[in-house]
Write a protein that holds these residues in place. Structure first.
Motif, PDB file in Angstrom:
ATOM      1  N   GLU A   1      39.203  41.893  40.352  1.00 34.74           N
ATOM      2  CA  GLU A   1      39.548  43.315  40.428  1.00 34.74           C
ATOM      3  C   GLU A   1      40.986  43.616  40.021  1.00 34.74           C
ATOM      4  O   GLU A   1      41.242  44.468  39.179  1.00 34.74           O
ATOM      5  CB  GLU A   1      39.298  43.816  41.851  1.00 34.74           C
ATOM      6  CG  GLU A   1      39.774  45.231  42.058  1.00 34.74           C
ATOM      7  CD  GLU A   1      39.627  45.720  43.490  1.00 34.74           C
ATOM      8  OE1 GLU A   1      38.993  45.013  44.297  1.00 34.74           O
ATOM      9  OE2 GLU A   1      40.149  46.796  43.794  1.00 34.74           O
TER      10      GLU A   1
ATOM     11  N   SER B   1      33.950  42.185  32.802  1.00 29.36           N
ATOM     12  CA  SER B   1      33.030  42.117  33.929  1.00 29.36           C
ATOM     13  C   SER B   1      33.196  40.816  34.706  1.00 29.36           C
ATOM     14  O   SER B   1      32.775  40.730  35.850  1.00 29.36           O
ATOM     15  CB  SER B   1      31.591  42.276  33.448  1.00 29.36           C
ATOM     16  OG  SER B   1      31.187  41.127  32.733  1.00 29.36           O
TER      17      SER B   1
ATOM     18  N   VAL C   1      33.800  47.674  39.074  1.00 27.63           N
ATOM     19  CA  VAL C   1      32.457  47.096  39.196  1.00 27.63           C
ATOM     20  C   VAL C   1      31.552  47.573  38.062  1.00 27.63           C
ATOM     21  O   VAL C   1      30.528  46.971  37.774  1.00 27.63           O
ATOM     22  CB  VAL C   1      31.829  47.487  40.551  1.00 27.63           C
ATOM     23  CG1 VAL C   1      30.596  46.663  40.830  1.00 27.63           C
ATOM     24  CG2 VAL C   1      32.827  47.301  41.668  1.00 27.63           C
TER      25      VAL C   1
ATOM     26  N   ASN D   1      32.492  40.626  40.737  1.00 26.55           N
ATOM     27  CA  ASN D   1      31.993  41.946  40.347  1.00 26.55           C
ATOM     28  C   ASN D   1      30.474  41.988  40.346  1.00 26.55           C
ATOM     29  O   ASN D   1      29.865  42.965  40.774  1.00 26.55           O
ATOM     30  CB  ASN D   1      32.515  42.332  38.962  1.00 26.55           C
ATOM     31  CG  ASN D   1      34.006  42.506  38.963  1.00 26.55           C
ATOM     32  OD1 ASN D   1      34.600  42.801  39.990  1.00 26.55           O
ATOM     33  ND2 ASN D   1      34.615  42.297  37.811  1.00 26.55           N
TER      34      ASN D   1
END
Lengths: 464, 309
Positions: free
Chosen positions: B62, B58, B275, B88
């Protein structure tokens, strides 16, 4: 119905075409800089002719509930495109997007709690709702008139069940695209192929220079509980090219069996690329990695130079990582997946449809708006980052945000284009969203032969 | 007189605690065995690993998430590369037209009554089954217990159409009612078993003193029930907080909790799945706090309800 554009402050409405064009260009320039911080907010808003909705009476203060699969961030541009209608009529549109919509909609319909309008992502769902639940209302005459004016007969047919026209098309997707890196092609001196043979030649040429993980093609069909669908698109595109649109129609209507020799042929033709370890799977692994590679990321090896070509739909445009420039001179661009000859243009398309469950005047008015060219242009203006296109003939290509969207619109409008809807969306659910998907996984992961796969899918076709 | 009666259960308590102490001593001995300790540590690591992976993921950018596994961060971190970002969380919290705070509030509005209502009802029902003699009590209790085997999936459509007929669909009531309905069988069963464990003499003593059912319930039973109540409250809280199915089917735009929003984070075509790990941790914060702060009740209460003796 004249369409003018105005800035967000409606007081300074610009009537002159020249000025409005400049505005659109400015909007394009903004997004091309890669600035596009927030999509919907800065978009230019179309002004529409409100007279079209006067016949529905005074709608001030009423509400329409819309239920759709389109969630953030695309939802923002959807709701922005409803603004002109809301301003005209005073209707409030309650927008509800859910990824579970396809499962939830039948539940709500059965419980007697349907939305006013549902944006159906595929004709198969419309057929289920009409045949099994008798829930969708036939389109009002204004909607039908709009569709007759703006859409081809084929598109109208997709929204028709047993001779009754229910659902107007909303947006359109073009799936027959191959993504590539223009600069890689230019550096290597490769030309964009215009026939299937040229495509295979180019593939062979690139494969000669394979180094390490580099391969001519990359592909991936993993997509959560819908794993397999990108593979079905591949096959459908090839069926259109090797067997032709007529066989394609017989195929999805089951006039010929799924394991007809022509279909097996198409599988084998696709397999010449997808199951050849020298041709796939650039940067991702061997043939079996196609089954496990996430479709959203499967084209990324193009950016690292590990892969040359990736077949994916126009909406793949929005999947590229942030900062990737999409354009003829950018990091990536797409060419039309060539057919046997350069003159043929069979094209795989898909789209959404508007089904209505109630017939209050405000619902019908909104349905009319969504089926109009006004909406198509408003939506184009509300999507400054691009990634949306429609086959509506009234859509002005100048309103589209990117070169790539204009290319898609061009293909959709080209008289030579023979558009065919995504077959897996038209087949019965037991095949189109089940055994066909699974068959693709087996084809790659377990290396089953084309004959085996098509036989299994044919066996799963519902018998009645 | 009353003092004599009240003293009767007194010996019970030391006996129970001493047997508990015995058990604890035995358990301590068994667990301090080095092999058992090693095994426990290994299991703990294996069980925590996915969560740790999710947590690390997390915080990754990305492209990294898409291109390499979370375990690769250690190598890059030693090499001094910046491998973490809050992007994120930023996307999950602030992107999009709808504010996450609304969903957070909805989650509380859904969860608190959905915990309170079934517990209140189950307490009364469990007391009735345990200490009020009436005809058909056993049969009724088995019927309630048997309701647990009804899968909630088959009740969704009939229940929703009932709500539509009543005209309450689209409000929080549908969700509170549904969660209460689904929770009651287990709640009644657990609390009933716990109440049965309270020595009969204790209840009888109170009755002898002239206490009615209401007084026995509030003065005697309720204070003794605290661990069981806390256990079930945590149980129900976690279940309702993490629930997606009921919220999605029974709710609408105004009532959707956090889970529905997190499920939408991946985007229309699932392209934004990076995400999700951040979204998962945001929605995990509250249940984690609740569980950690009340966990001692959880273990004690669950054992108390289910194992007799």
């Amino acid at each position: 119905m004249t369409i003018r554009m105005a800035s967000k402050r409606r007081a300074v409405a610009l009537a002159a075409t020249g000025a409005s064009l400049a505005l659109v260009l400015a909007a394009c320039a903004d997004t091309n800089d890669g600035g596009g911080e927030d999509g919907g907010g800065e978009a230019t808003q179309a002004t529409i002719d409100c007279a079209a909705y006067e016949e529905f009476g005074d709608l001030e203060g009423t509400e329409v509930n819309v239920y759709t699969t389109i969630v953030e961030p695309e939802a923002e541009t959807q709701t922005a495109s409803y603004k002109p209608f809301e301003d005209c009529t005073g209707v409030t549109i309650n927008y509800e997007g859910s990824r579970e919509m396809e499962a939830q909609l039948p539940v709500r319909v059965q419980a007697g709690n349907p939305p006013d309008i549902a944006i159906l992502p595929q004709p198969g769902l419309l057929q289920t709702l009409v045949n099994d639940y008798d829930a969708v209302l036939p389109a009002p005459k204004q909607v039908e008139a709009n569709v007759d004016e703006g859409w081809s007969a084929e598109w109208k047919e997709y929204g028709t069940v047993d001779g009754t026209f229910y659902a107007a098309p909303l947006g359109s997707n073009v799936k027959s695209y191959v993504w590539y890196s223009p600069s890689m092609f230019a550096d290597a001196g490769y030309e964009v192929p215009t026939t299937w043979d040229e495509l295979m030649e180019l593939t062979a040429t690139i494969a000669e220079g394979n180094e390490g993980a580099t391969r001519p093609w990359c592909a991936g069909i993993e997509s959560g509980d819908a794993t397999g669908w990108p593979g079905t698109d591949w096959i459908e595109d090839v069926v259109l090219r090797t067997a032709g649109p007529d066989v394609y129609d017989q195929w999805y209507t089951h006039e010929i069996p799924f394991n007809d020799p022509q279909i097996v042929d198409a599988f084998d033709t696709a397999g010449e690329i997808l199951k050849n370890p020298d041709y796939v799977n650039g940067g991702l692994g061997g043939v079996d990695s196609i089954a496990t590679a996430t479709w959203t990321d499967a084209g990324y090896p193009i950016l690292d130079g590990n892969c040359w070509m990736h077949r994916a739909a126009n909406f793949y445009q929005t999947q590229w990582p942030e900062g990737t420039e999409v354009g003829p001179d950018g990091d990536v661009y797409a060419f039309y997946l060539p057919a046997q000859t350069a003159d043929e243009k069979p094209t795989l398309v898909a789209g959404e449809f508007i089904g209505a469950f109630t017939d209050r005047p405000e619902v019908q008015a909104f349905q009319t708006y969504l089926s109009s060219a006004d909406w198509a242009n408003a939506k184009a203006l509300a999507t400054p980052a691009g990634g949306w296109v429609s086959a509506n003939k009234g859509l002005d290509p100048d309103n589209l945000a990117t070169d790539f969207d204009r290319l898609s619109a061009e293909i959709l409008a080209d008289p030579a284009t023979v558009a065919r809807f995504d077959a897996s969306d038209l087949m019965p659910a037991a095949v189109g969203t089940d055994s066909f998907w699974n068959g693709m996984v087996e084809w790659f992961a377990s290396d089953e032969s084309s004959q085996q796969v098509t036989d299994t899918i044919e066996d799963s076709w519902p018998k009645n | 007189m009353s003092t004599v009666e009240a003293a009767t259960p007194a010996p019970e308590v030391p006996r129970r605690t001493s047997s508990l102490n015995n058990r604890a001593r035995k358990a301590r001995k068994a667990l301090s065995n080095p092999w058992a300790s090693t095994l426990a540590v290994v299991i703990a690591i294996l069980w925590t690993l996915p969560t740790v992976g999710l947590l690390i993921t997390s915080f990754r950018p990305e492209l990294d998430i898409r291109q390499s596994g979370w375990w690769t961060v250690f190598g890059s971190a030693f090499a001094g590369e910046g491998v973490f970002s809050l992007k994120n969380y930023e996307t999950a919290l602030f992107d999009g037209s709808t504010n996450l705070a609304v969903f957070f509030v909805n989650s509380f509005v859904v969860t608190l009554p959905a915990v309170f209502i079934p517990i209140t009802l189950a307490l009364l029902a469990a007391y009735g089954f345990a200490w009020v003699d009436f005809k058909g009590a056993d049969f009724l209790f088995i019927a309630v217990f048997a309701l647990q085997i009804v899968p909630i999936q088959i009740t969704l459509v009939p229940l929703l159409s009932a709500y539509v007929d009543l005209g309450i669909n689209g409000s929080f009531w549908t969700i509170w009612l549904s969660h209460s309905i689904f929770a009651l069988p287990l709640a009644i069963f657990l609390l009933h078993n716990f109440m049965k464990e309270i020595p009969r003499s204790l209840i009888e003593a109170a009755r002898m003193d002239g206490a009615g059912h209401v007084q026995v319930f509030f003065r005697v039973v309720l204070p003794l029930l605290t661990p069981a109540l806390a256990a079930f409250a945590i149980f129900q809280f976690l279940w309702v907080w993490n629930d997606l199915l009921v919220a999605l089917v029974m709710g609408d735009l105004k009532t959707f909790p956090l889970t529905v929003r997190v499920a939408e984070l991946a985007g229309s075509r699932g392209g934004d799945w990076h995400v999700l790990s951040a979204g998962a941790f945001i929605s995990m914060v509250v249940p984690l706090i609740v569980f950690l702060s009340l966990q001692r009740y959880f273990v004690r209460g669950l054992l108390a309800g289910s194992v007799k003796g």
